[in-house]
Motif scaffolding. Structure first.
Motif, PDB file in Angstrom:
ATOM      1  N   GLU A  11       0.832  -1.205   0.000  1.00 18.37           N
ATOM      2  CA  GLU A  11       0.000   0.000   0.000  1.00 18.37           C
ATOM      3  C   GLU A  11       0.869   1.260   0.000  1.00 18.37           C
ATOM      4  O   GLU A  11       0.582   2.226  -0.718  1.00 18.37           O
ATOM      5  N   ASP A  12       1.917   1.213   0.807  1.00 17.27           N
ATOM      6  CA  ASP A  12       2.848   2.336   0.850  1.00 17.27           C
ATOM      7  C   ASP A  12       3.546   2.512  -0.495  1.00 17.27           C
ATOM      8  O   ASP A  12       3.788   3.637  -0.964  1.00 17.27           O
ATOM      9  N   PHE A  13       3.852   1.410  -1.174  1.00 13.67           N
ATOM     10  CA  PHE A  13       4.489   1.473  -2.492  1.00 13.67           C
ATOM     11  C   PHE A  13       3.546   2.095  -3.521  1.00 13.67           C
ATOM     12  O   PHE A  13       3.955   2.930  -4.339  1.00 13.67           O
ATOM     13  N   GLN A  14       2.289   1.725  -3.491  1.00 16.41           N
ATOM     14  CA  GLN A  14       1.320   2.293  -4.429  1.00 16.41           C
ATOM     15  C   GLN A  14       1.164   3.786  -4.218  1.00 16.41           C
ATOM     16  O   GLN A  14       1.087   4.566  -5.186  1.00 16.41           O
ATOM     17  N   ARG A  15       1.149   4.195  -2.955  1.00 10.36           N
ATOM     18  CA  ARG A  15       1.069   5.619  -2.647  1.00 10.36           C
ATOM     19  C   ARG A  15       2.309   6.343  -3.163  1.00 10.36           C
ATOM     20  O   ARG A  15       2.218   7.444  -3.730  1.00 10.36           O
ATOM     21  N   HIS A  16       3.441   5.712  -2.962  1.00 18.26           N
ATOM     22  CA  HIS A  16       4.714   6.282  -3.420  1.00 18.26           C
ATOM     23  C   HIS A  16       4.698   6.489  -4.938  1.00 18.26           C
ATOM     24  O   HIS A  16       5.113   7.550  -5.446  1.00 18.26           O
ATOM     25  N   CYS A  17       4.217   5.495  -5.665  1.00 16.56           N
ATOM     26  CA  CYS A  17       4.197   5.581  -7.130  1.00 16.56           C
ATOM     27  C   CYS A  17       3.284   6.709  -7.621  1.00 16.56           C
ATOM     28  O   CYS A  17       3.548   7.332  -8.665  1.00 16.56           O
ATOM     29  N   SER A  18       2.231   6.975  -6.883  1.00 20.39           N
ATOM     30  CA  SER A  18       1.293   8.026  -7.308  1.00 20.39           C
ATOM     31  C   SER A  18       1.785   9.416  -6.942  1.00 20.39           C
ATOM     32  O   SER A  18       1.350  10.406  -7.552  1.00 20.39           O
ATOM     33  N   GLU A  19       2.693   9.504  -5.979  1.00 26.77           N
ATOM     34  CA  GLU A  19       3.137  10.810  -5.516  1.00 26.77           C
ATOM     35  C   GLU A  19       4.509  11.215  -6.036  1.00 26.77           C
ATOM     36  O   GLU A  19       4.848  12.398  -6.054  1.00 26.77           O
ATOM     37  N   VAL A  20       5.340  10.241  -6.451  1.00 26.38           N
ATOM     38  CA  VAL A  20       6.719  10.521  -6.847  1.00 26.38           C
ATOM     39  C   VAL A  20       6.891  10.317  -8.347  1.00 26.38           C
ATOM     40  O   VAL A  20       6.444   9.300  -8.908  1.00 26.38           O
ATOM     41  N   ASP A  21       7.508  11.303  -9.002  1.00 28.34           N
ATOM     42  CA  ASP A  21       7.773  11.188 -10.429  1.00 28.34           C
ATOM     43  C   ASP A  21       9.001  10.315 -10.677  1.00 28.34           C
ATOM     44  O   ASP A  21      10.053  10.521 -10.071  1.00 28.34           O
ATOM     45  N   HIS A  22       8.860   9.339 -11.546  1.00 23.51           N
ATOM     46  CA  HIS A  22       9.967   8.485 -11.955  1.00 23.51           C
ATOM     47  C   HIS A  22      10.231   8.696 -13.441  1.00 23.51           C
ATOM     48  O   HIS A  22       9.438   9.333 -14.140  1.00 23.51           O
ATOM     49  N   ASP A  23      11.332   8.153 -13.943  1.00 22.99           N
ATOM     50  CA  ASP A  23      11.637   8.353 -15.365  1.00 22.99           C
ATOM     51  C   ASP A  23      10.711   7.499 -16.224  1.00 22.99           C
ATOM     52  O   ASP A  23       9.928   6.680 -15.726  1.00 22.99           O
ATOM     53  N   ASP A  24      10.799   7.692 -17.527  1.00 23.11           N
ATOM     54  CA  ASP A  24       9.873   7.040 -18.452  1.00 23.11           C
ATOM     55  C   ASP A  24      10.024   5.527 -18.487  1.00 23.11           C
ATOM     56  O   ASP A  24       9.099   4.812 -18.908  1.00 23.11           O
ATOM     57  N   ASP A  25      11.184   5.024 -18.074  1.00 17.40           N
ATOM     58  CA  ASP A  25      11.425   3.580 -18.115  1.00 17.40           C
ATOM     59  C   ASP A  25      10.869   2.850 -16.896  1.00 17.40           C
ATOM     60  O   ASP A  25      10.915   1.621 -16.833  1.00 17.40           O
ATOM     61  N   PHE A  26      10.357   3.594 -15.925  1.00 21.38           N
ATOM     62  CA  PHE A  26       9.859   2.976 -14.691  1.00 21.38           C
ATOM     63  C   PHE A  26       8.652   2.092 -14.988  1.00 21.38           C
ATOM     64  O   PHE A  26       7.674   2.530 -15.582  1.00 21.38           O
TER      65      PHE A  26
END
Length: 301
Positions: A211-226
């Motif tokens: 759940e914490d990982f899903q929240r992280h993915c929605s809040e943090v910008d990653h590069d296009d290859d993520f």
């Protein structure tokens, strides 16, 4: 009798009636806890430090393990001794000379006889003091947390008093206060504990759970290859004020995953020579001082 025991309760003992909290907190500074390595030889290291100022190393633990075996082997009442040991003298020799087996009450009895002293065990679990040895001998104090021994000395002199000629009620009260402070610190540490189980493969962030990982993915910008990839980890952290405490008893800090990997490998290949699977589990439990169900699931295969 095999040993003279003196059990001191700090609730009903008139000589060691607990003073006011303010005074007692002042007393605790008179006791110094000496840290010895957090392995299965901590009892031997602690006894050797108090009596002979010996270093906590392999030579010391091997020598004292041999001492306690010889003490058992020399007992003329062999059958009674084997009842206490819960094994034959021959089996005890193999058991106690193995560095992956820890010392306990029988080893305390043997060490007290060898050194001609008394050892007073200050228990953080029962908040009592149990003494082993003849009543006319000098006395040294060990803190016991349920998994680990550390020597206790007086902090009032440059080198600290390691052995007392007789029981010192004030020092014993201070020892019990130190044990209470240890328990308070453990409670504080456990409350501040965070266990990270997920690492983001995109940025390396450590996260508590999915759940914490899903929240992280929605809040943090990653590069296009993520590709929203993550991996399982086991990483324990504490608040800054408790960081020193986490290594007090046994060095389990963030080595859980490594220990589990070792256990998995040994489940396939077998433990190293001289170490049984039960000894391996004991070592993991002793070093991690944590929930090792994952490790045991590997070892029990």
């Amino acid at each position: 009798s095999v040993v003279s025991k003196r059990r001191t309760s700090f609730e009903d003992n008139e000589e060691t009636t607990t003073p006011s909290k303010k005074k007692l907190n002042g007393m605790s500074s008179k006791v110094e806890r000496i840290r010895v390595p957090g392995d299965l030889s901590c009892l031997f290291y602690s006894a050797a430090y108090l009596v002979e100022d010996a270093p906590a190393n392999e030579e010391t633990q091997r020598r004292l393990r041999q001492v306690v075996y010889e003490h058992a082997a020399a007992d003329p009442e062999r059958e009674i001794r084997e009842l206490y040991l819960e094994r034959s003298i021959e089996d005890y020799r193999e058991w106690i000379l193995n560095e992956f087996h820890e010392g306990g009450e029988q080893e305390l009895i043997a060490l007290a006889a060898y050194y001609k002293v008394r050892f007073a065990i200050v228990s953080t679990e029962s908040l009592t003091i149990l003494t082993y040895g003849d009543e006319d001998k000098p006395i040294g104090y060990l803190l016991y947390t349920g998994t680990h021994y550390d020597p206790l000395i007086s902090a009032g002199s440059p080198n600290g008093t390691r052995l007392w000629r007789q029981i010192n009620p004030e020092f014993e009260t201070a020892c019990i206060e130190l044990a209470k402070n240890h328990n308070d610190s453990i409670t504080r540490r456990n409350k501040s504990e965070k266990i990270y189980r997920i690492r983001c493969c995109g940025c390396g962030a450590k996260l508590l759970d999915n759940e914490d990982f899903q929240r992280h993915c929605s809040e943090v910008d990653h590069d296009d290859d993520f590709a929203f990839d993550c991996e399982e980890i086991f990483h324990v952290t504490y608040q800054e004020e408790d960081m020193n405490l986490k290594n007090n008893d046994h060095n389990y800090d963030n080595d859980f995953a490594a220990a589990a990997a070792i256990a998995a490998q040994e489940a396939e290949e077998g433990p190293p020579a001289g170490r049984t699977r039960n000894a391996q589990k004991s070592l993991l439990r002793h070093n991690l001082h944590h929930d090792i169900s994952s490790c045991e699931s590997f070892v029990n295969k």
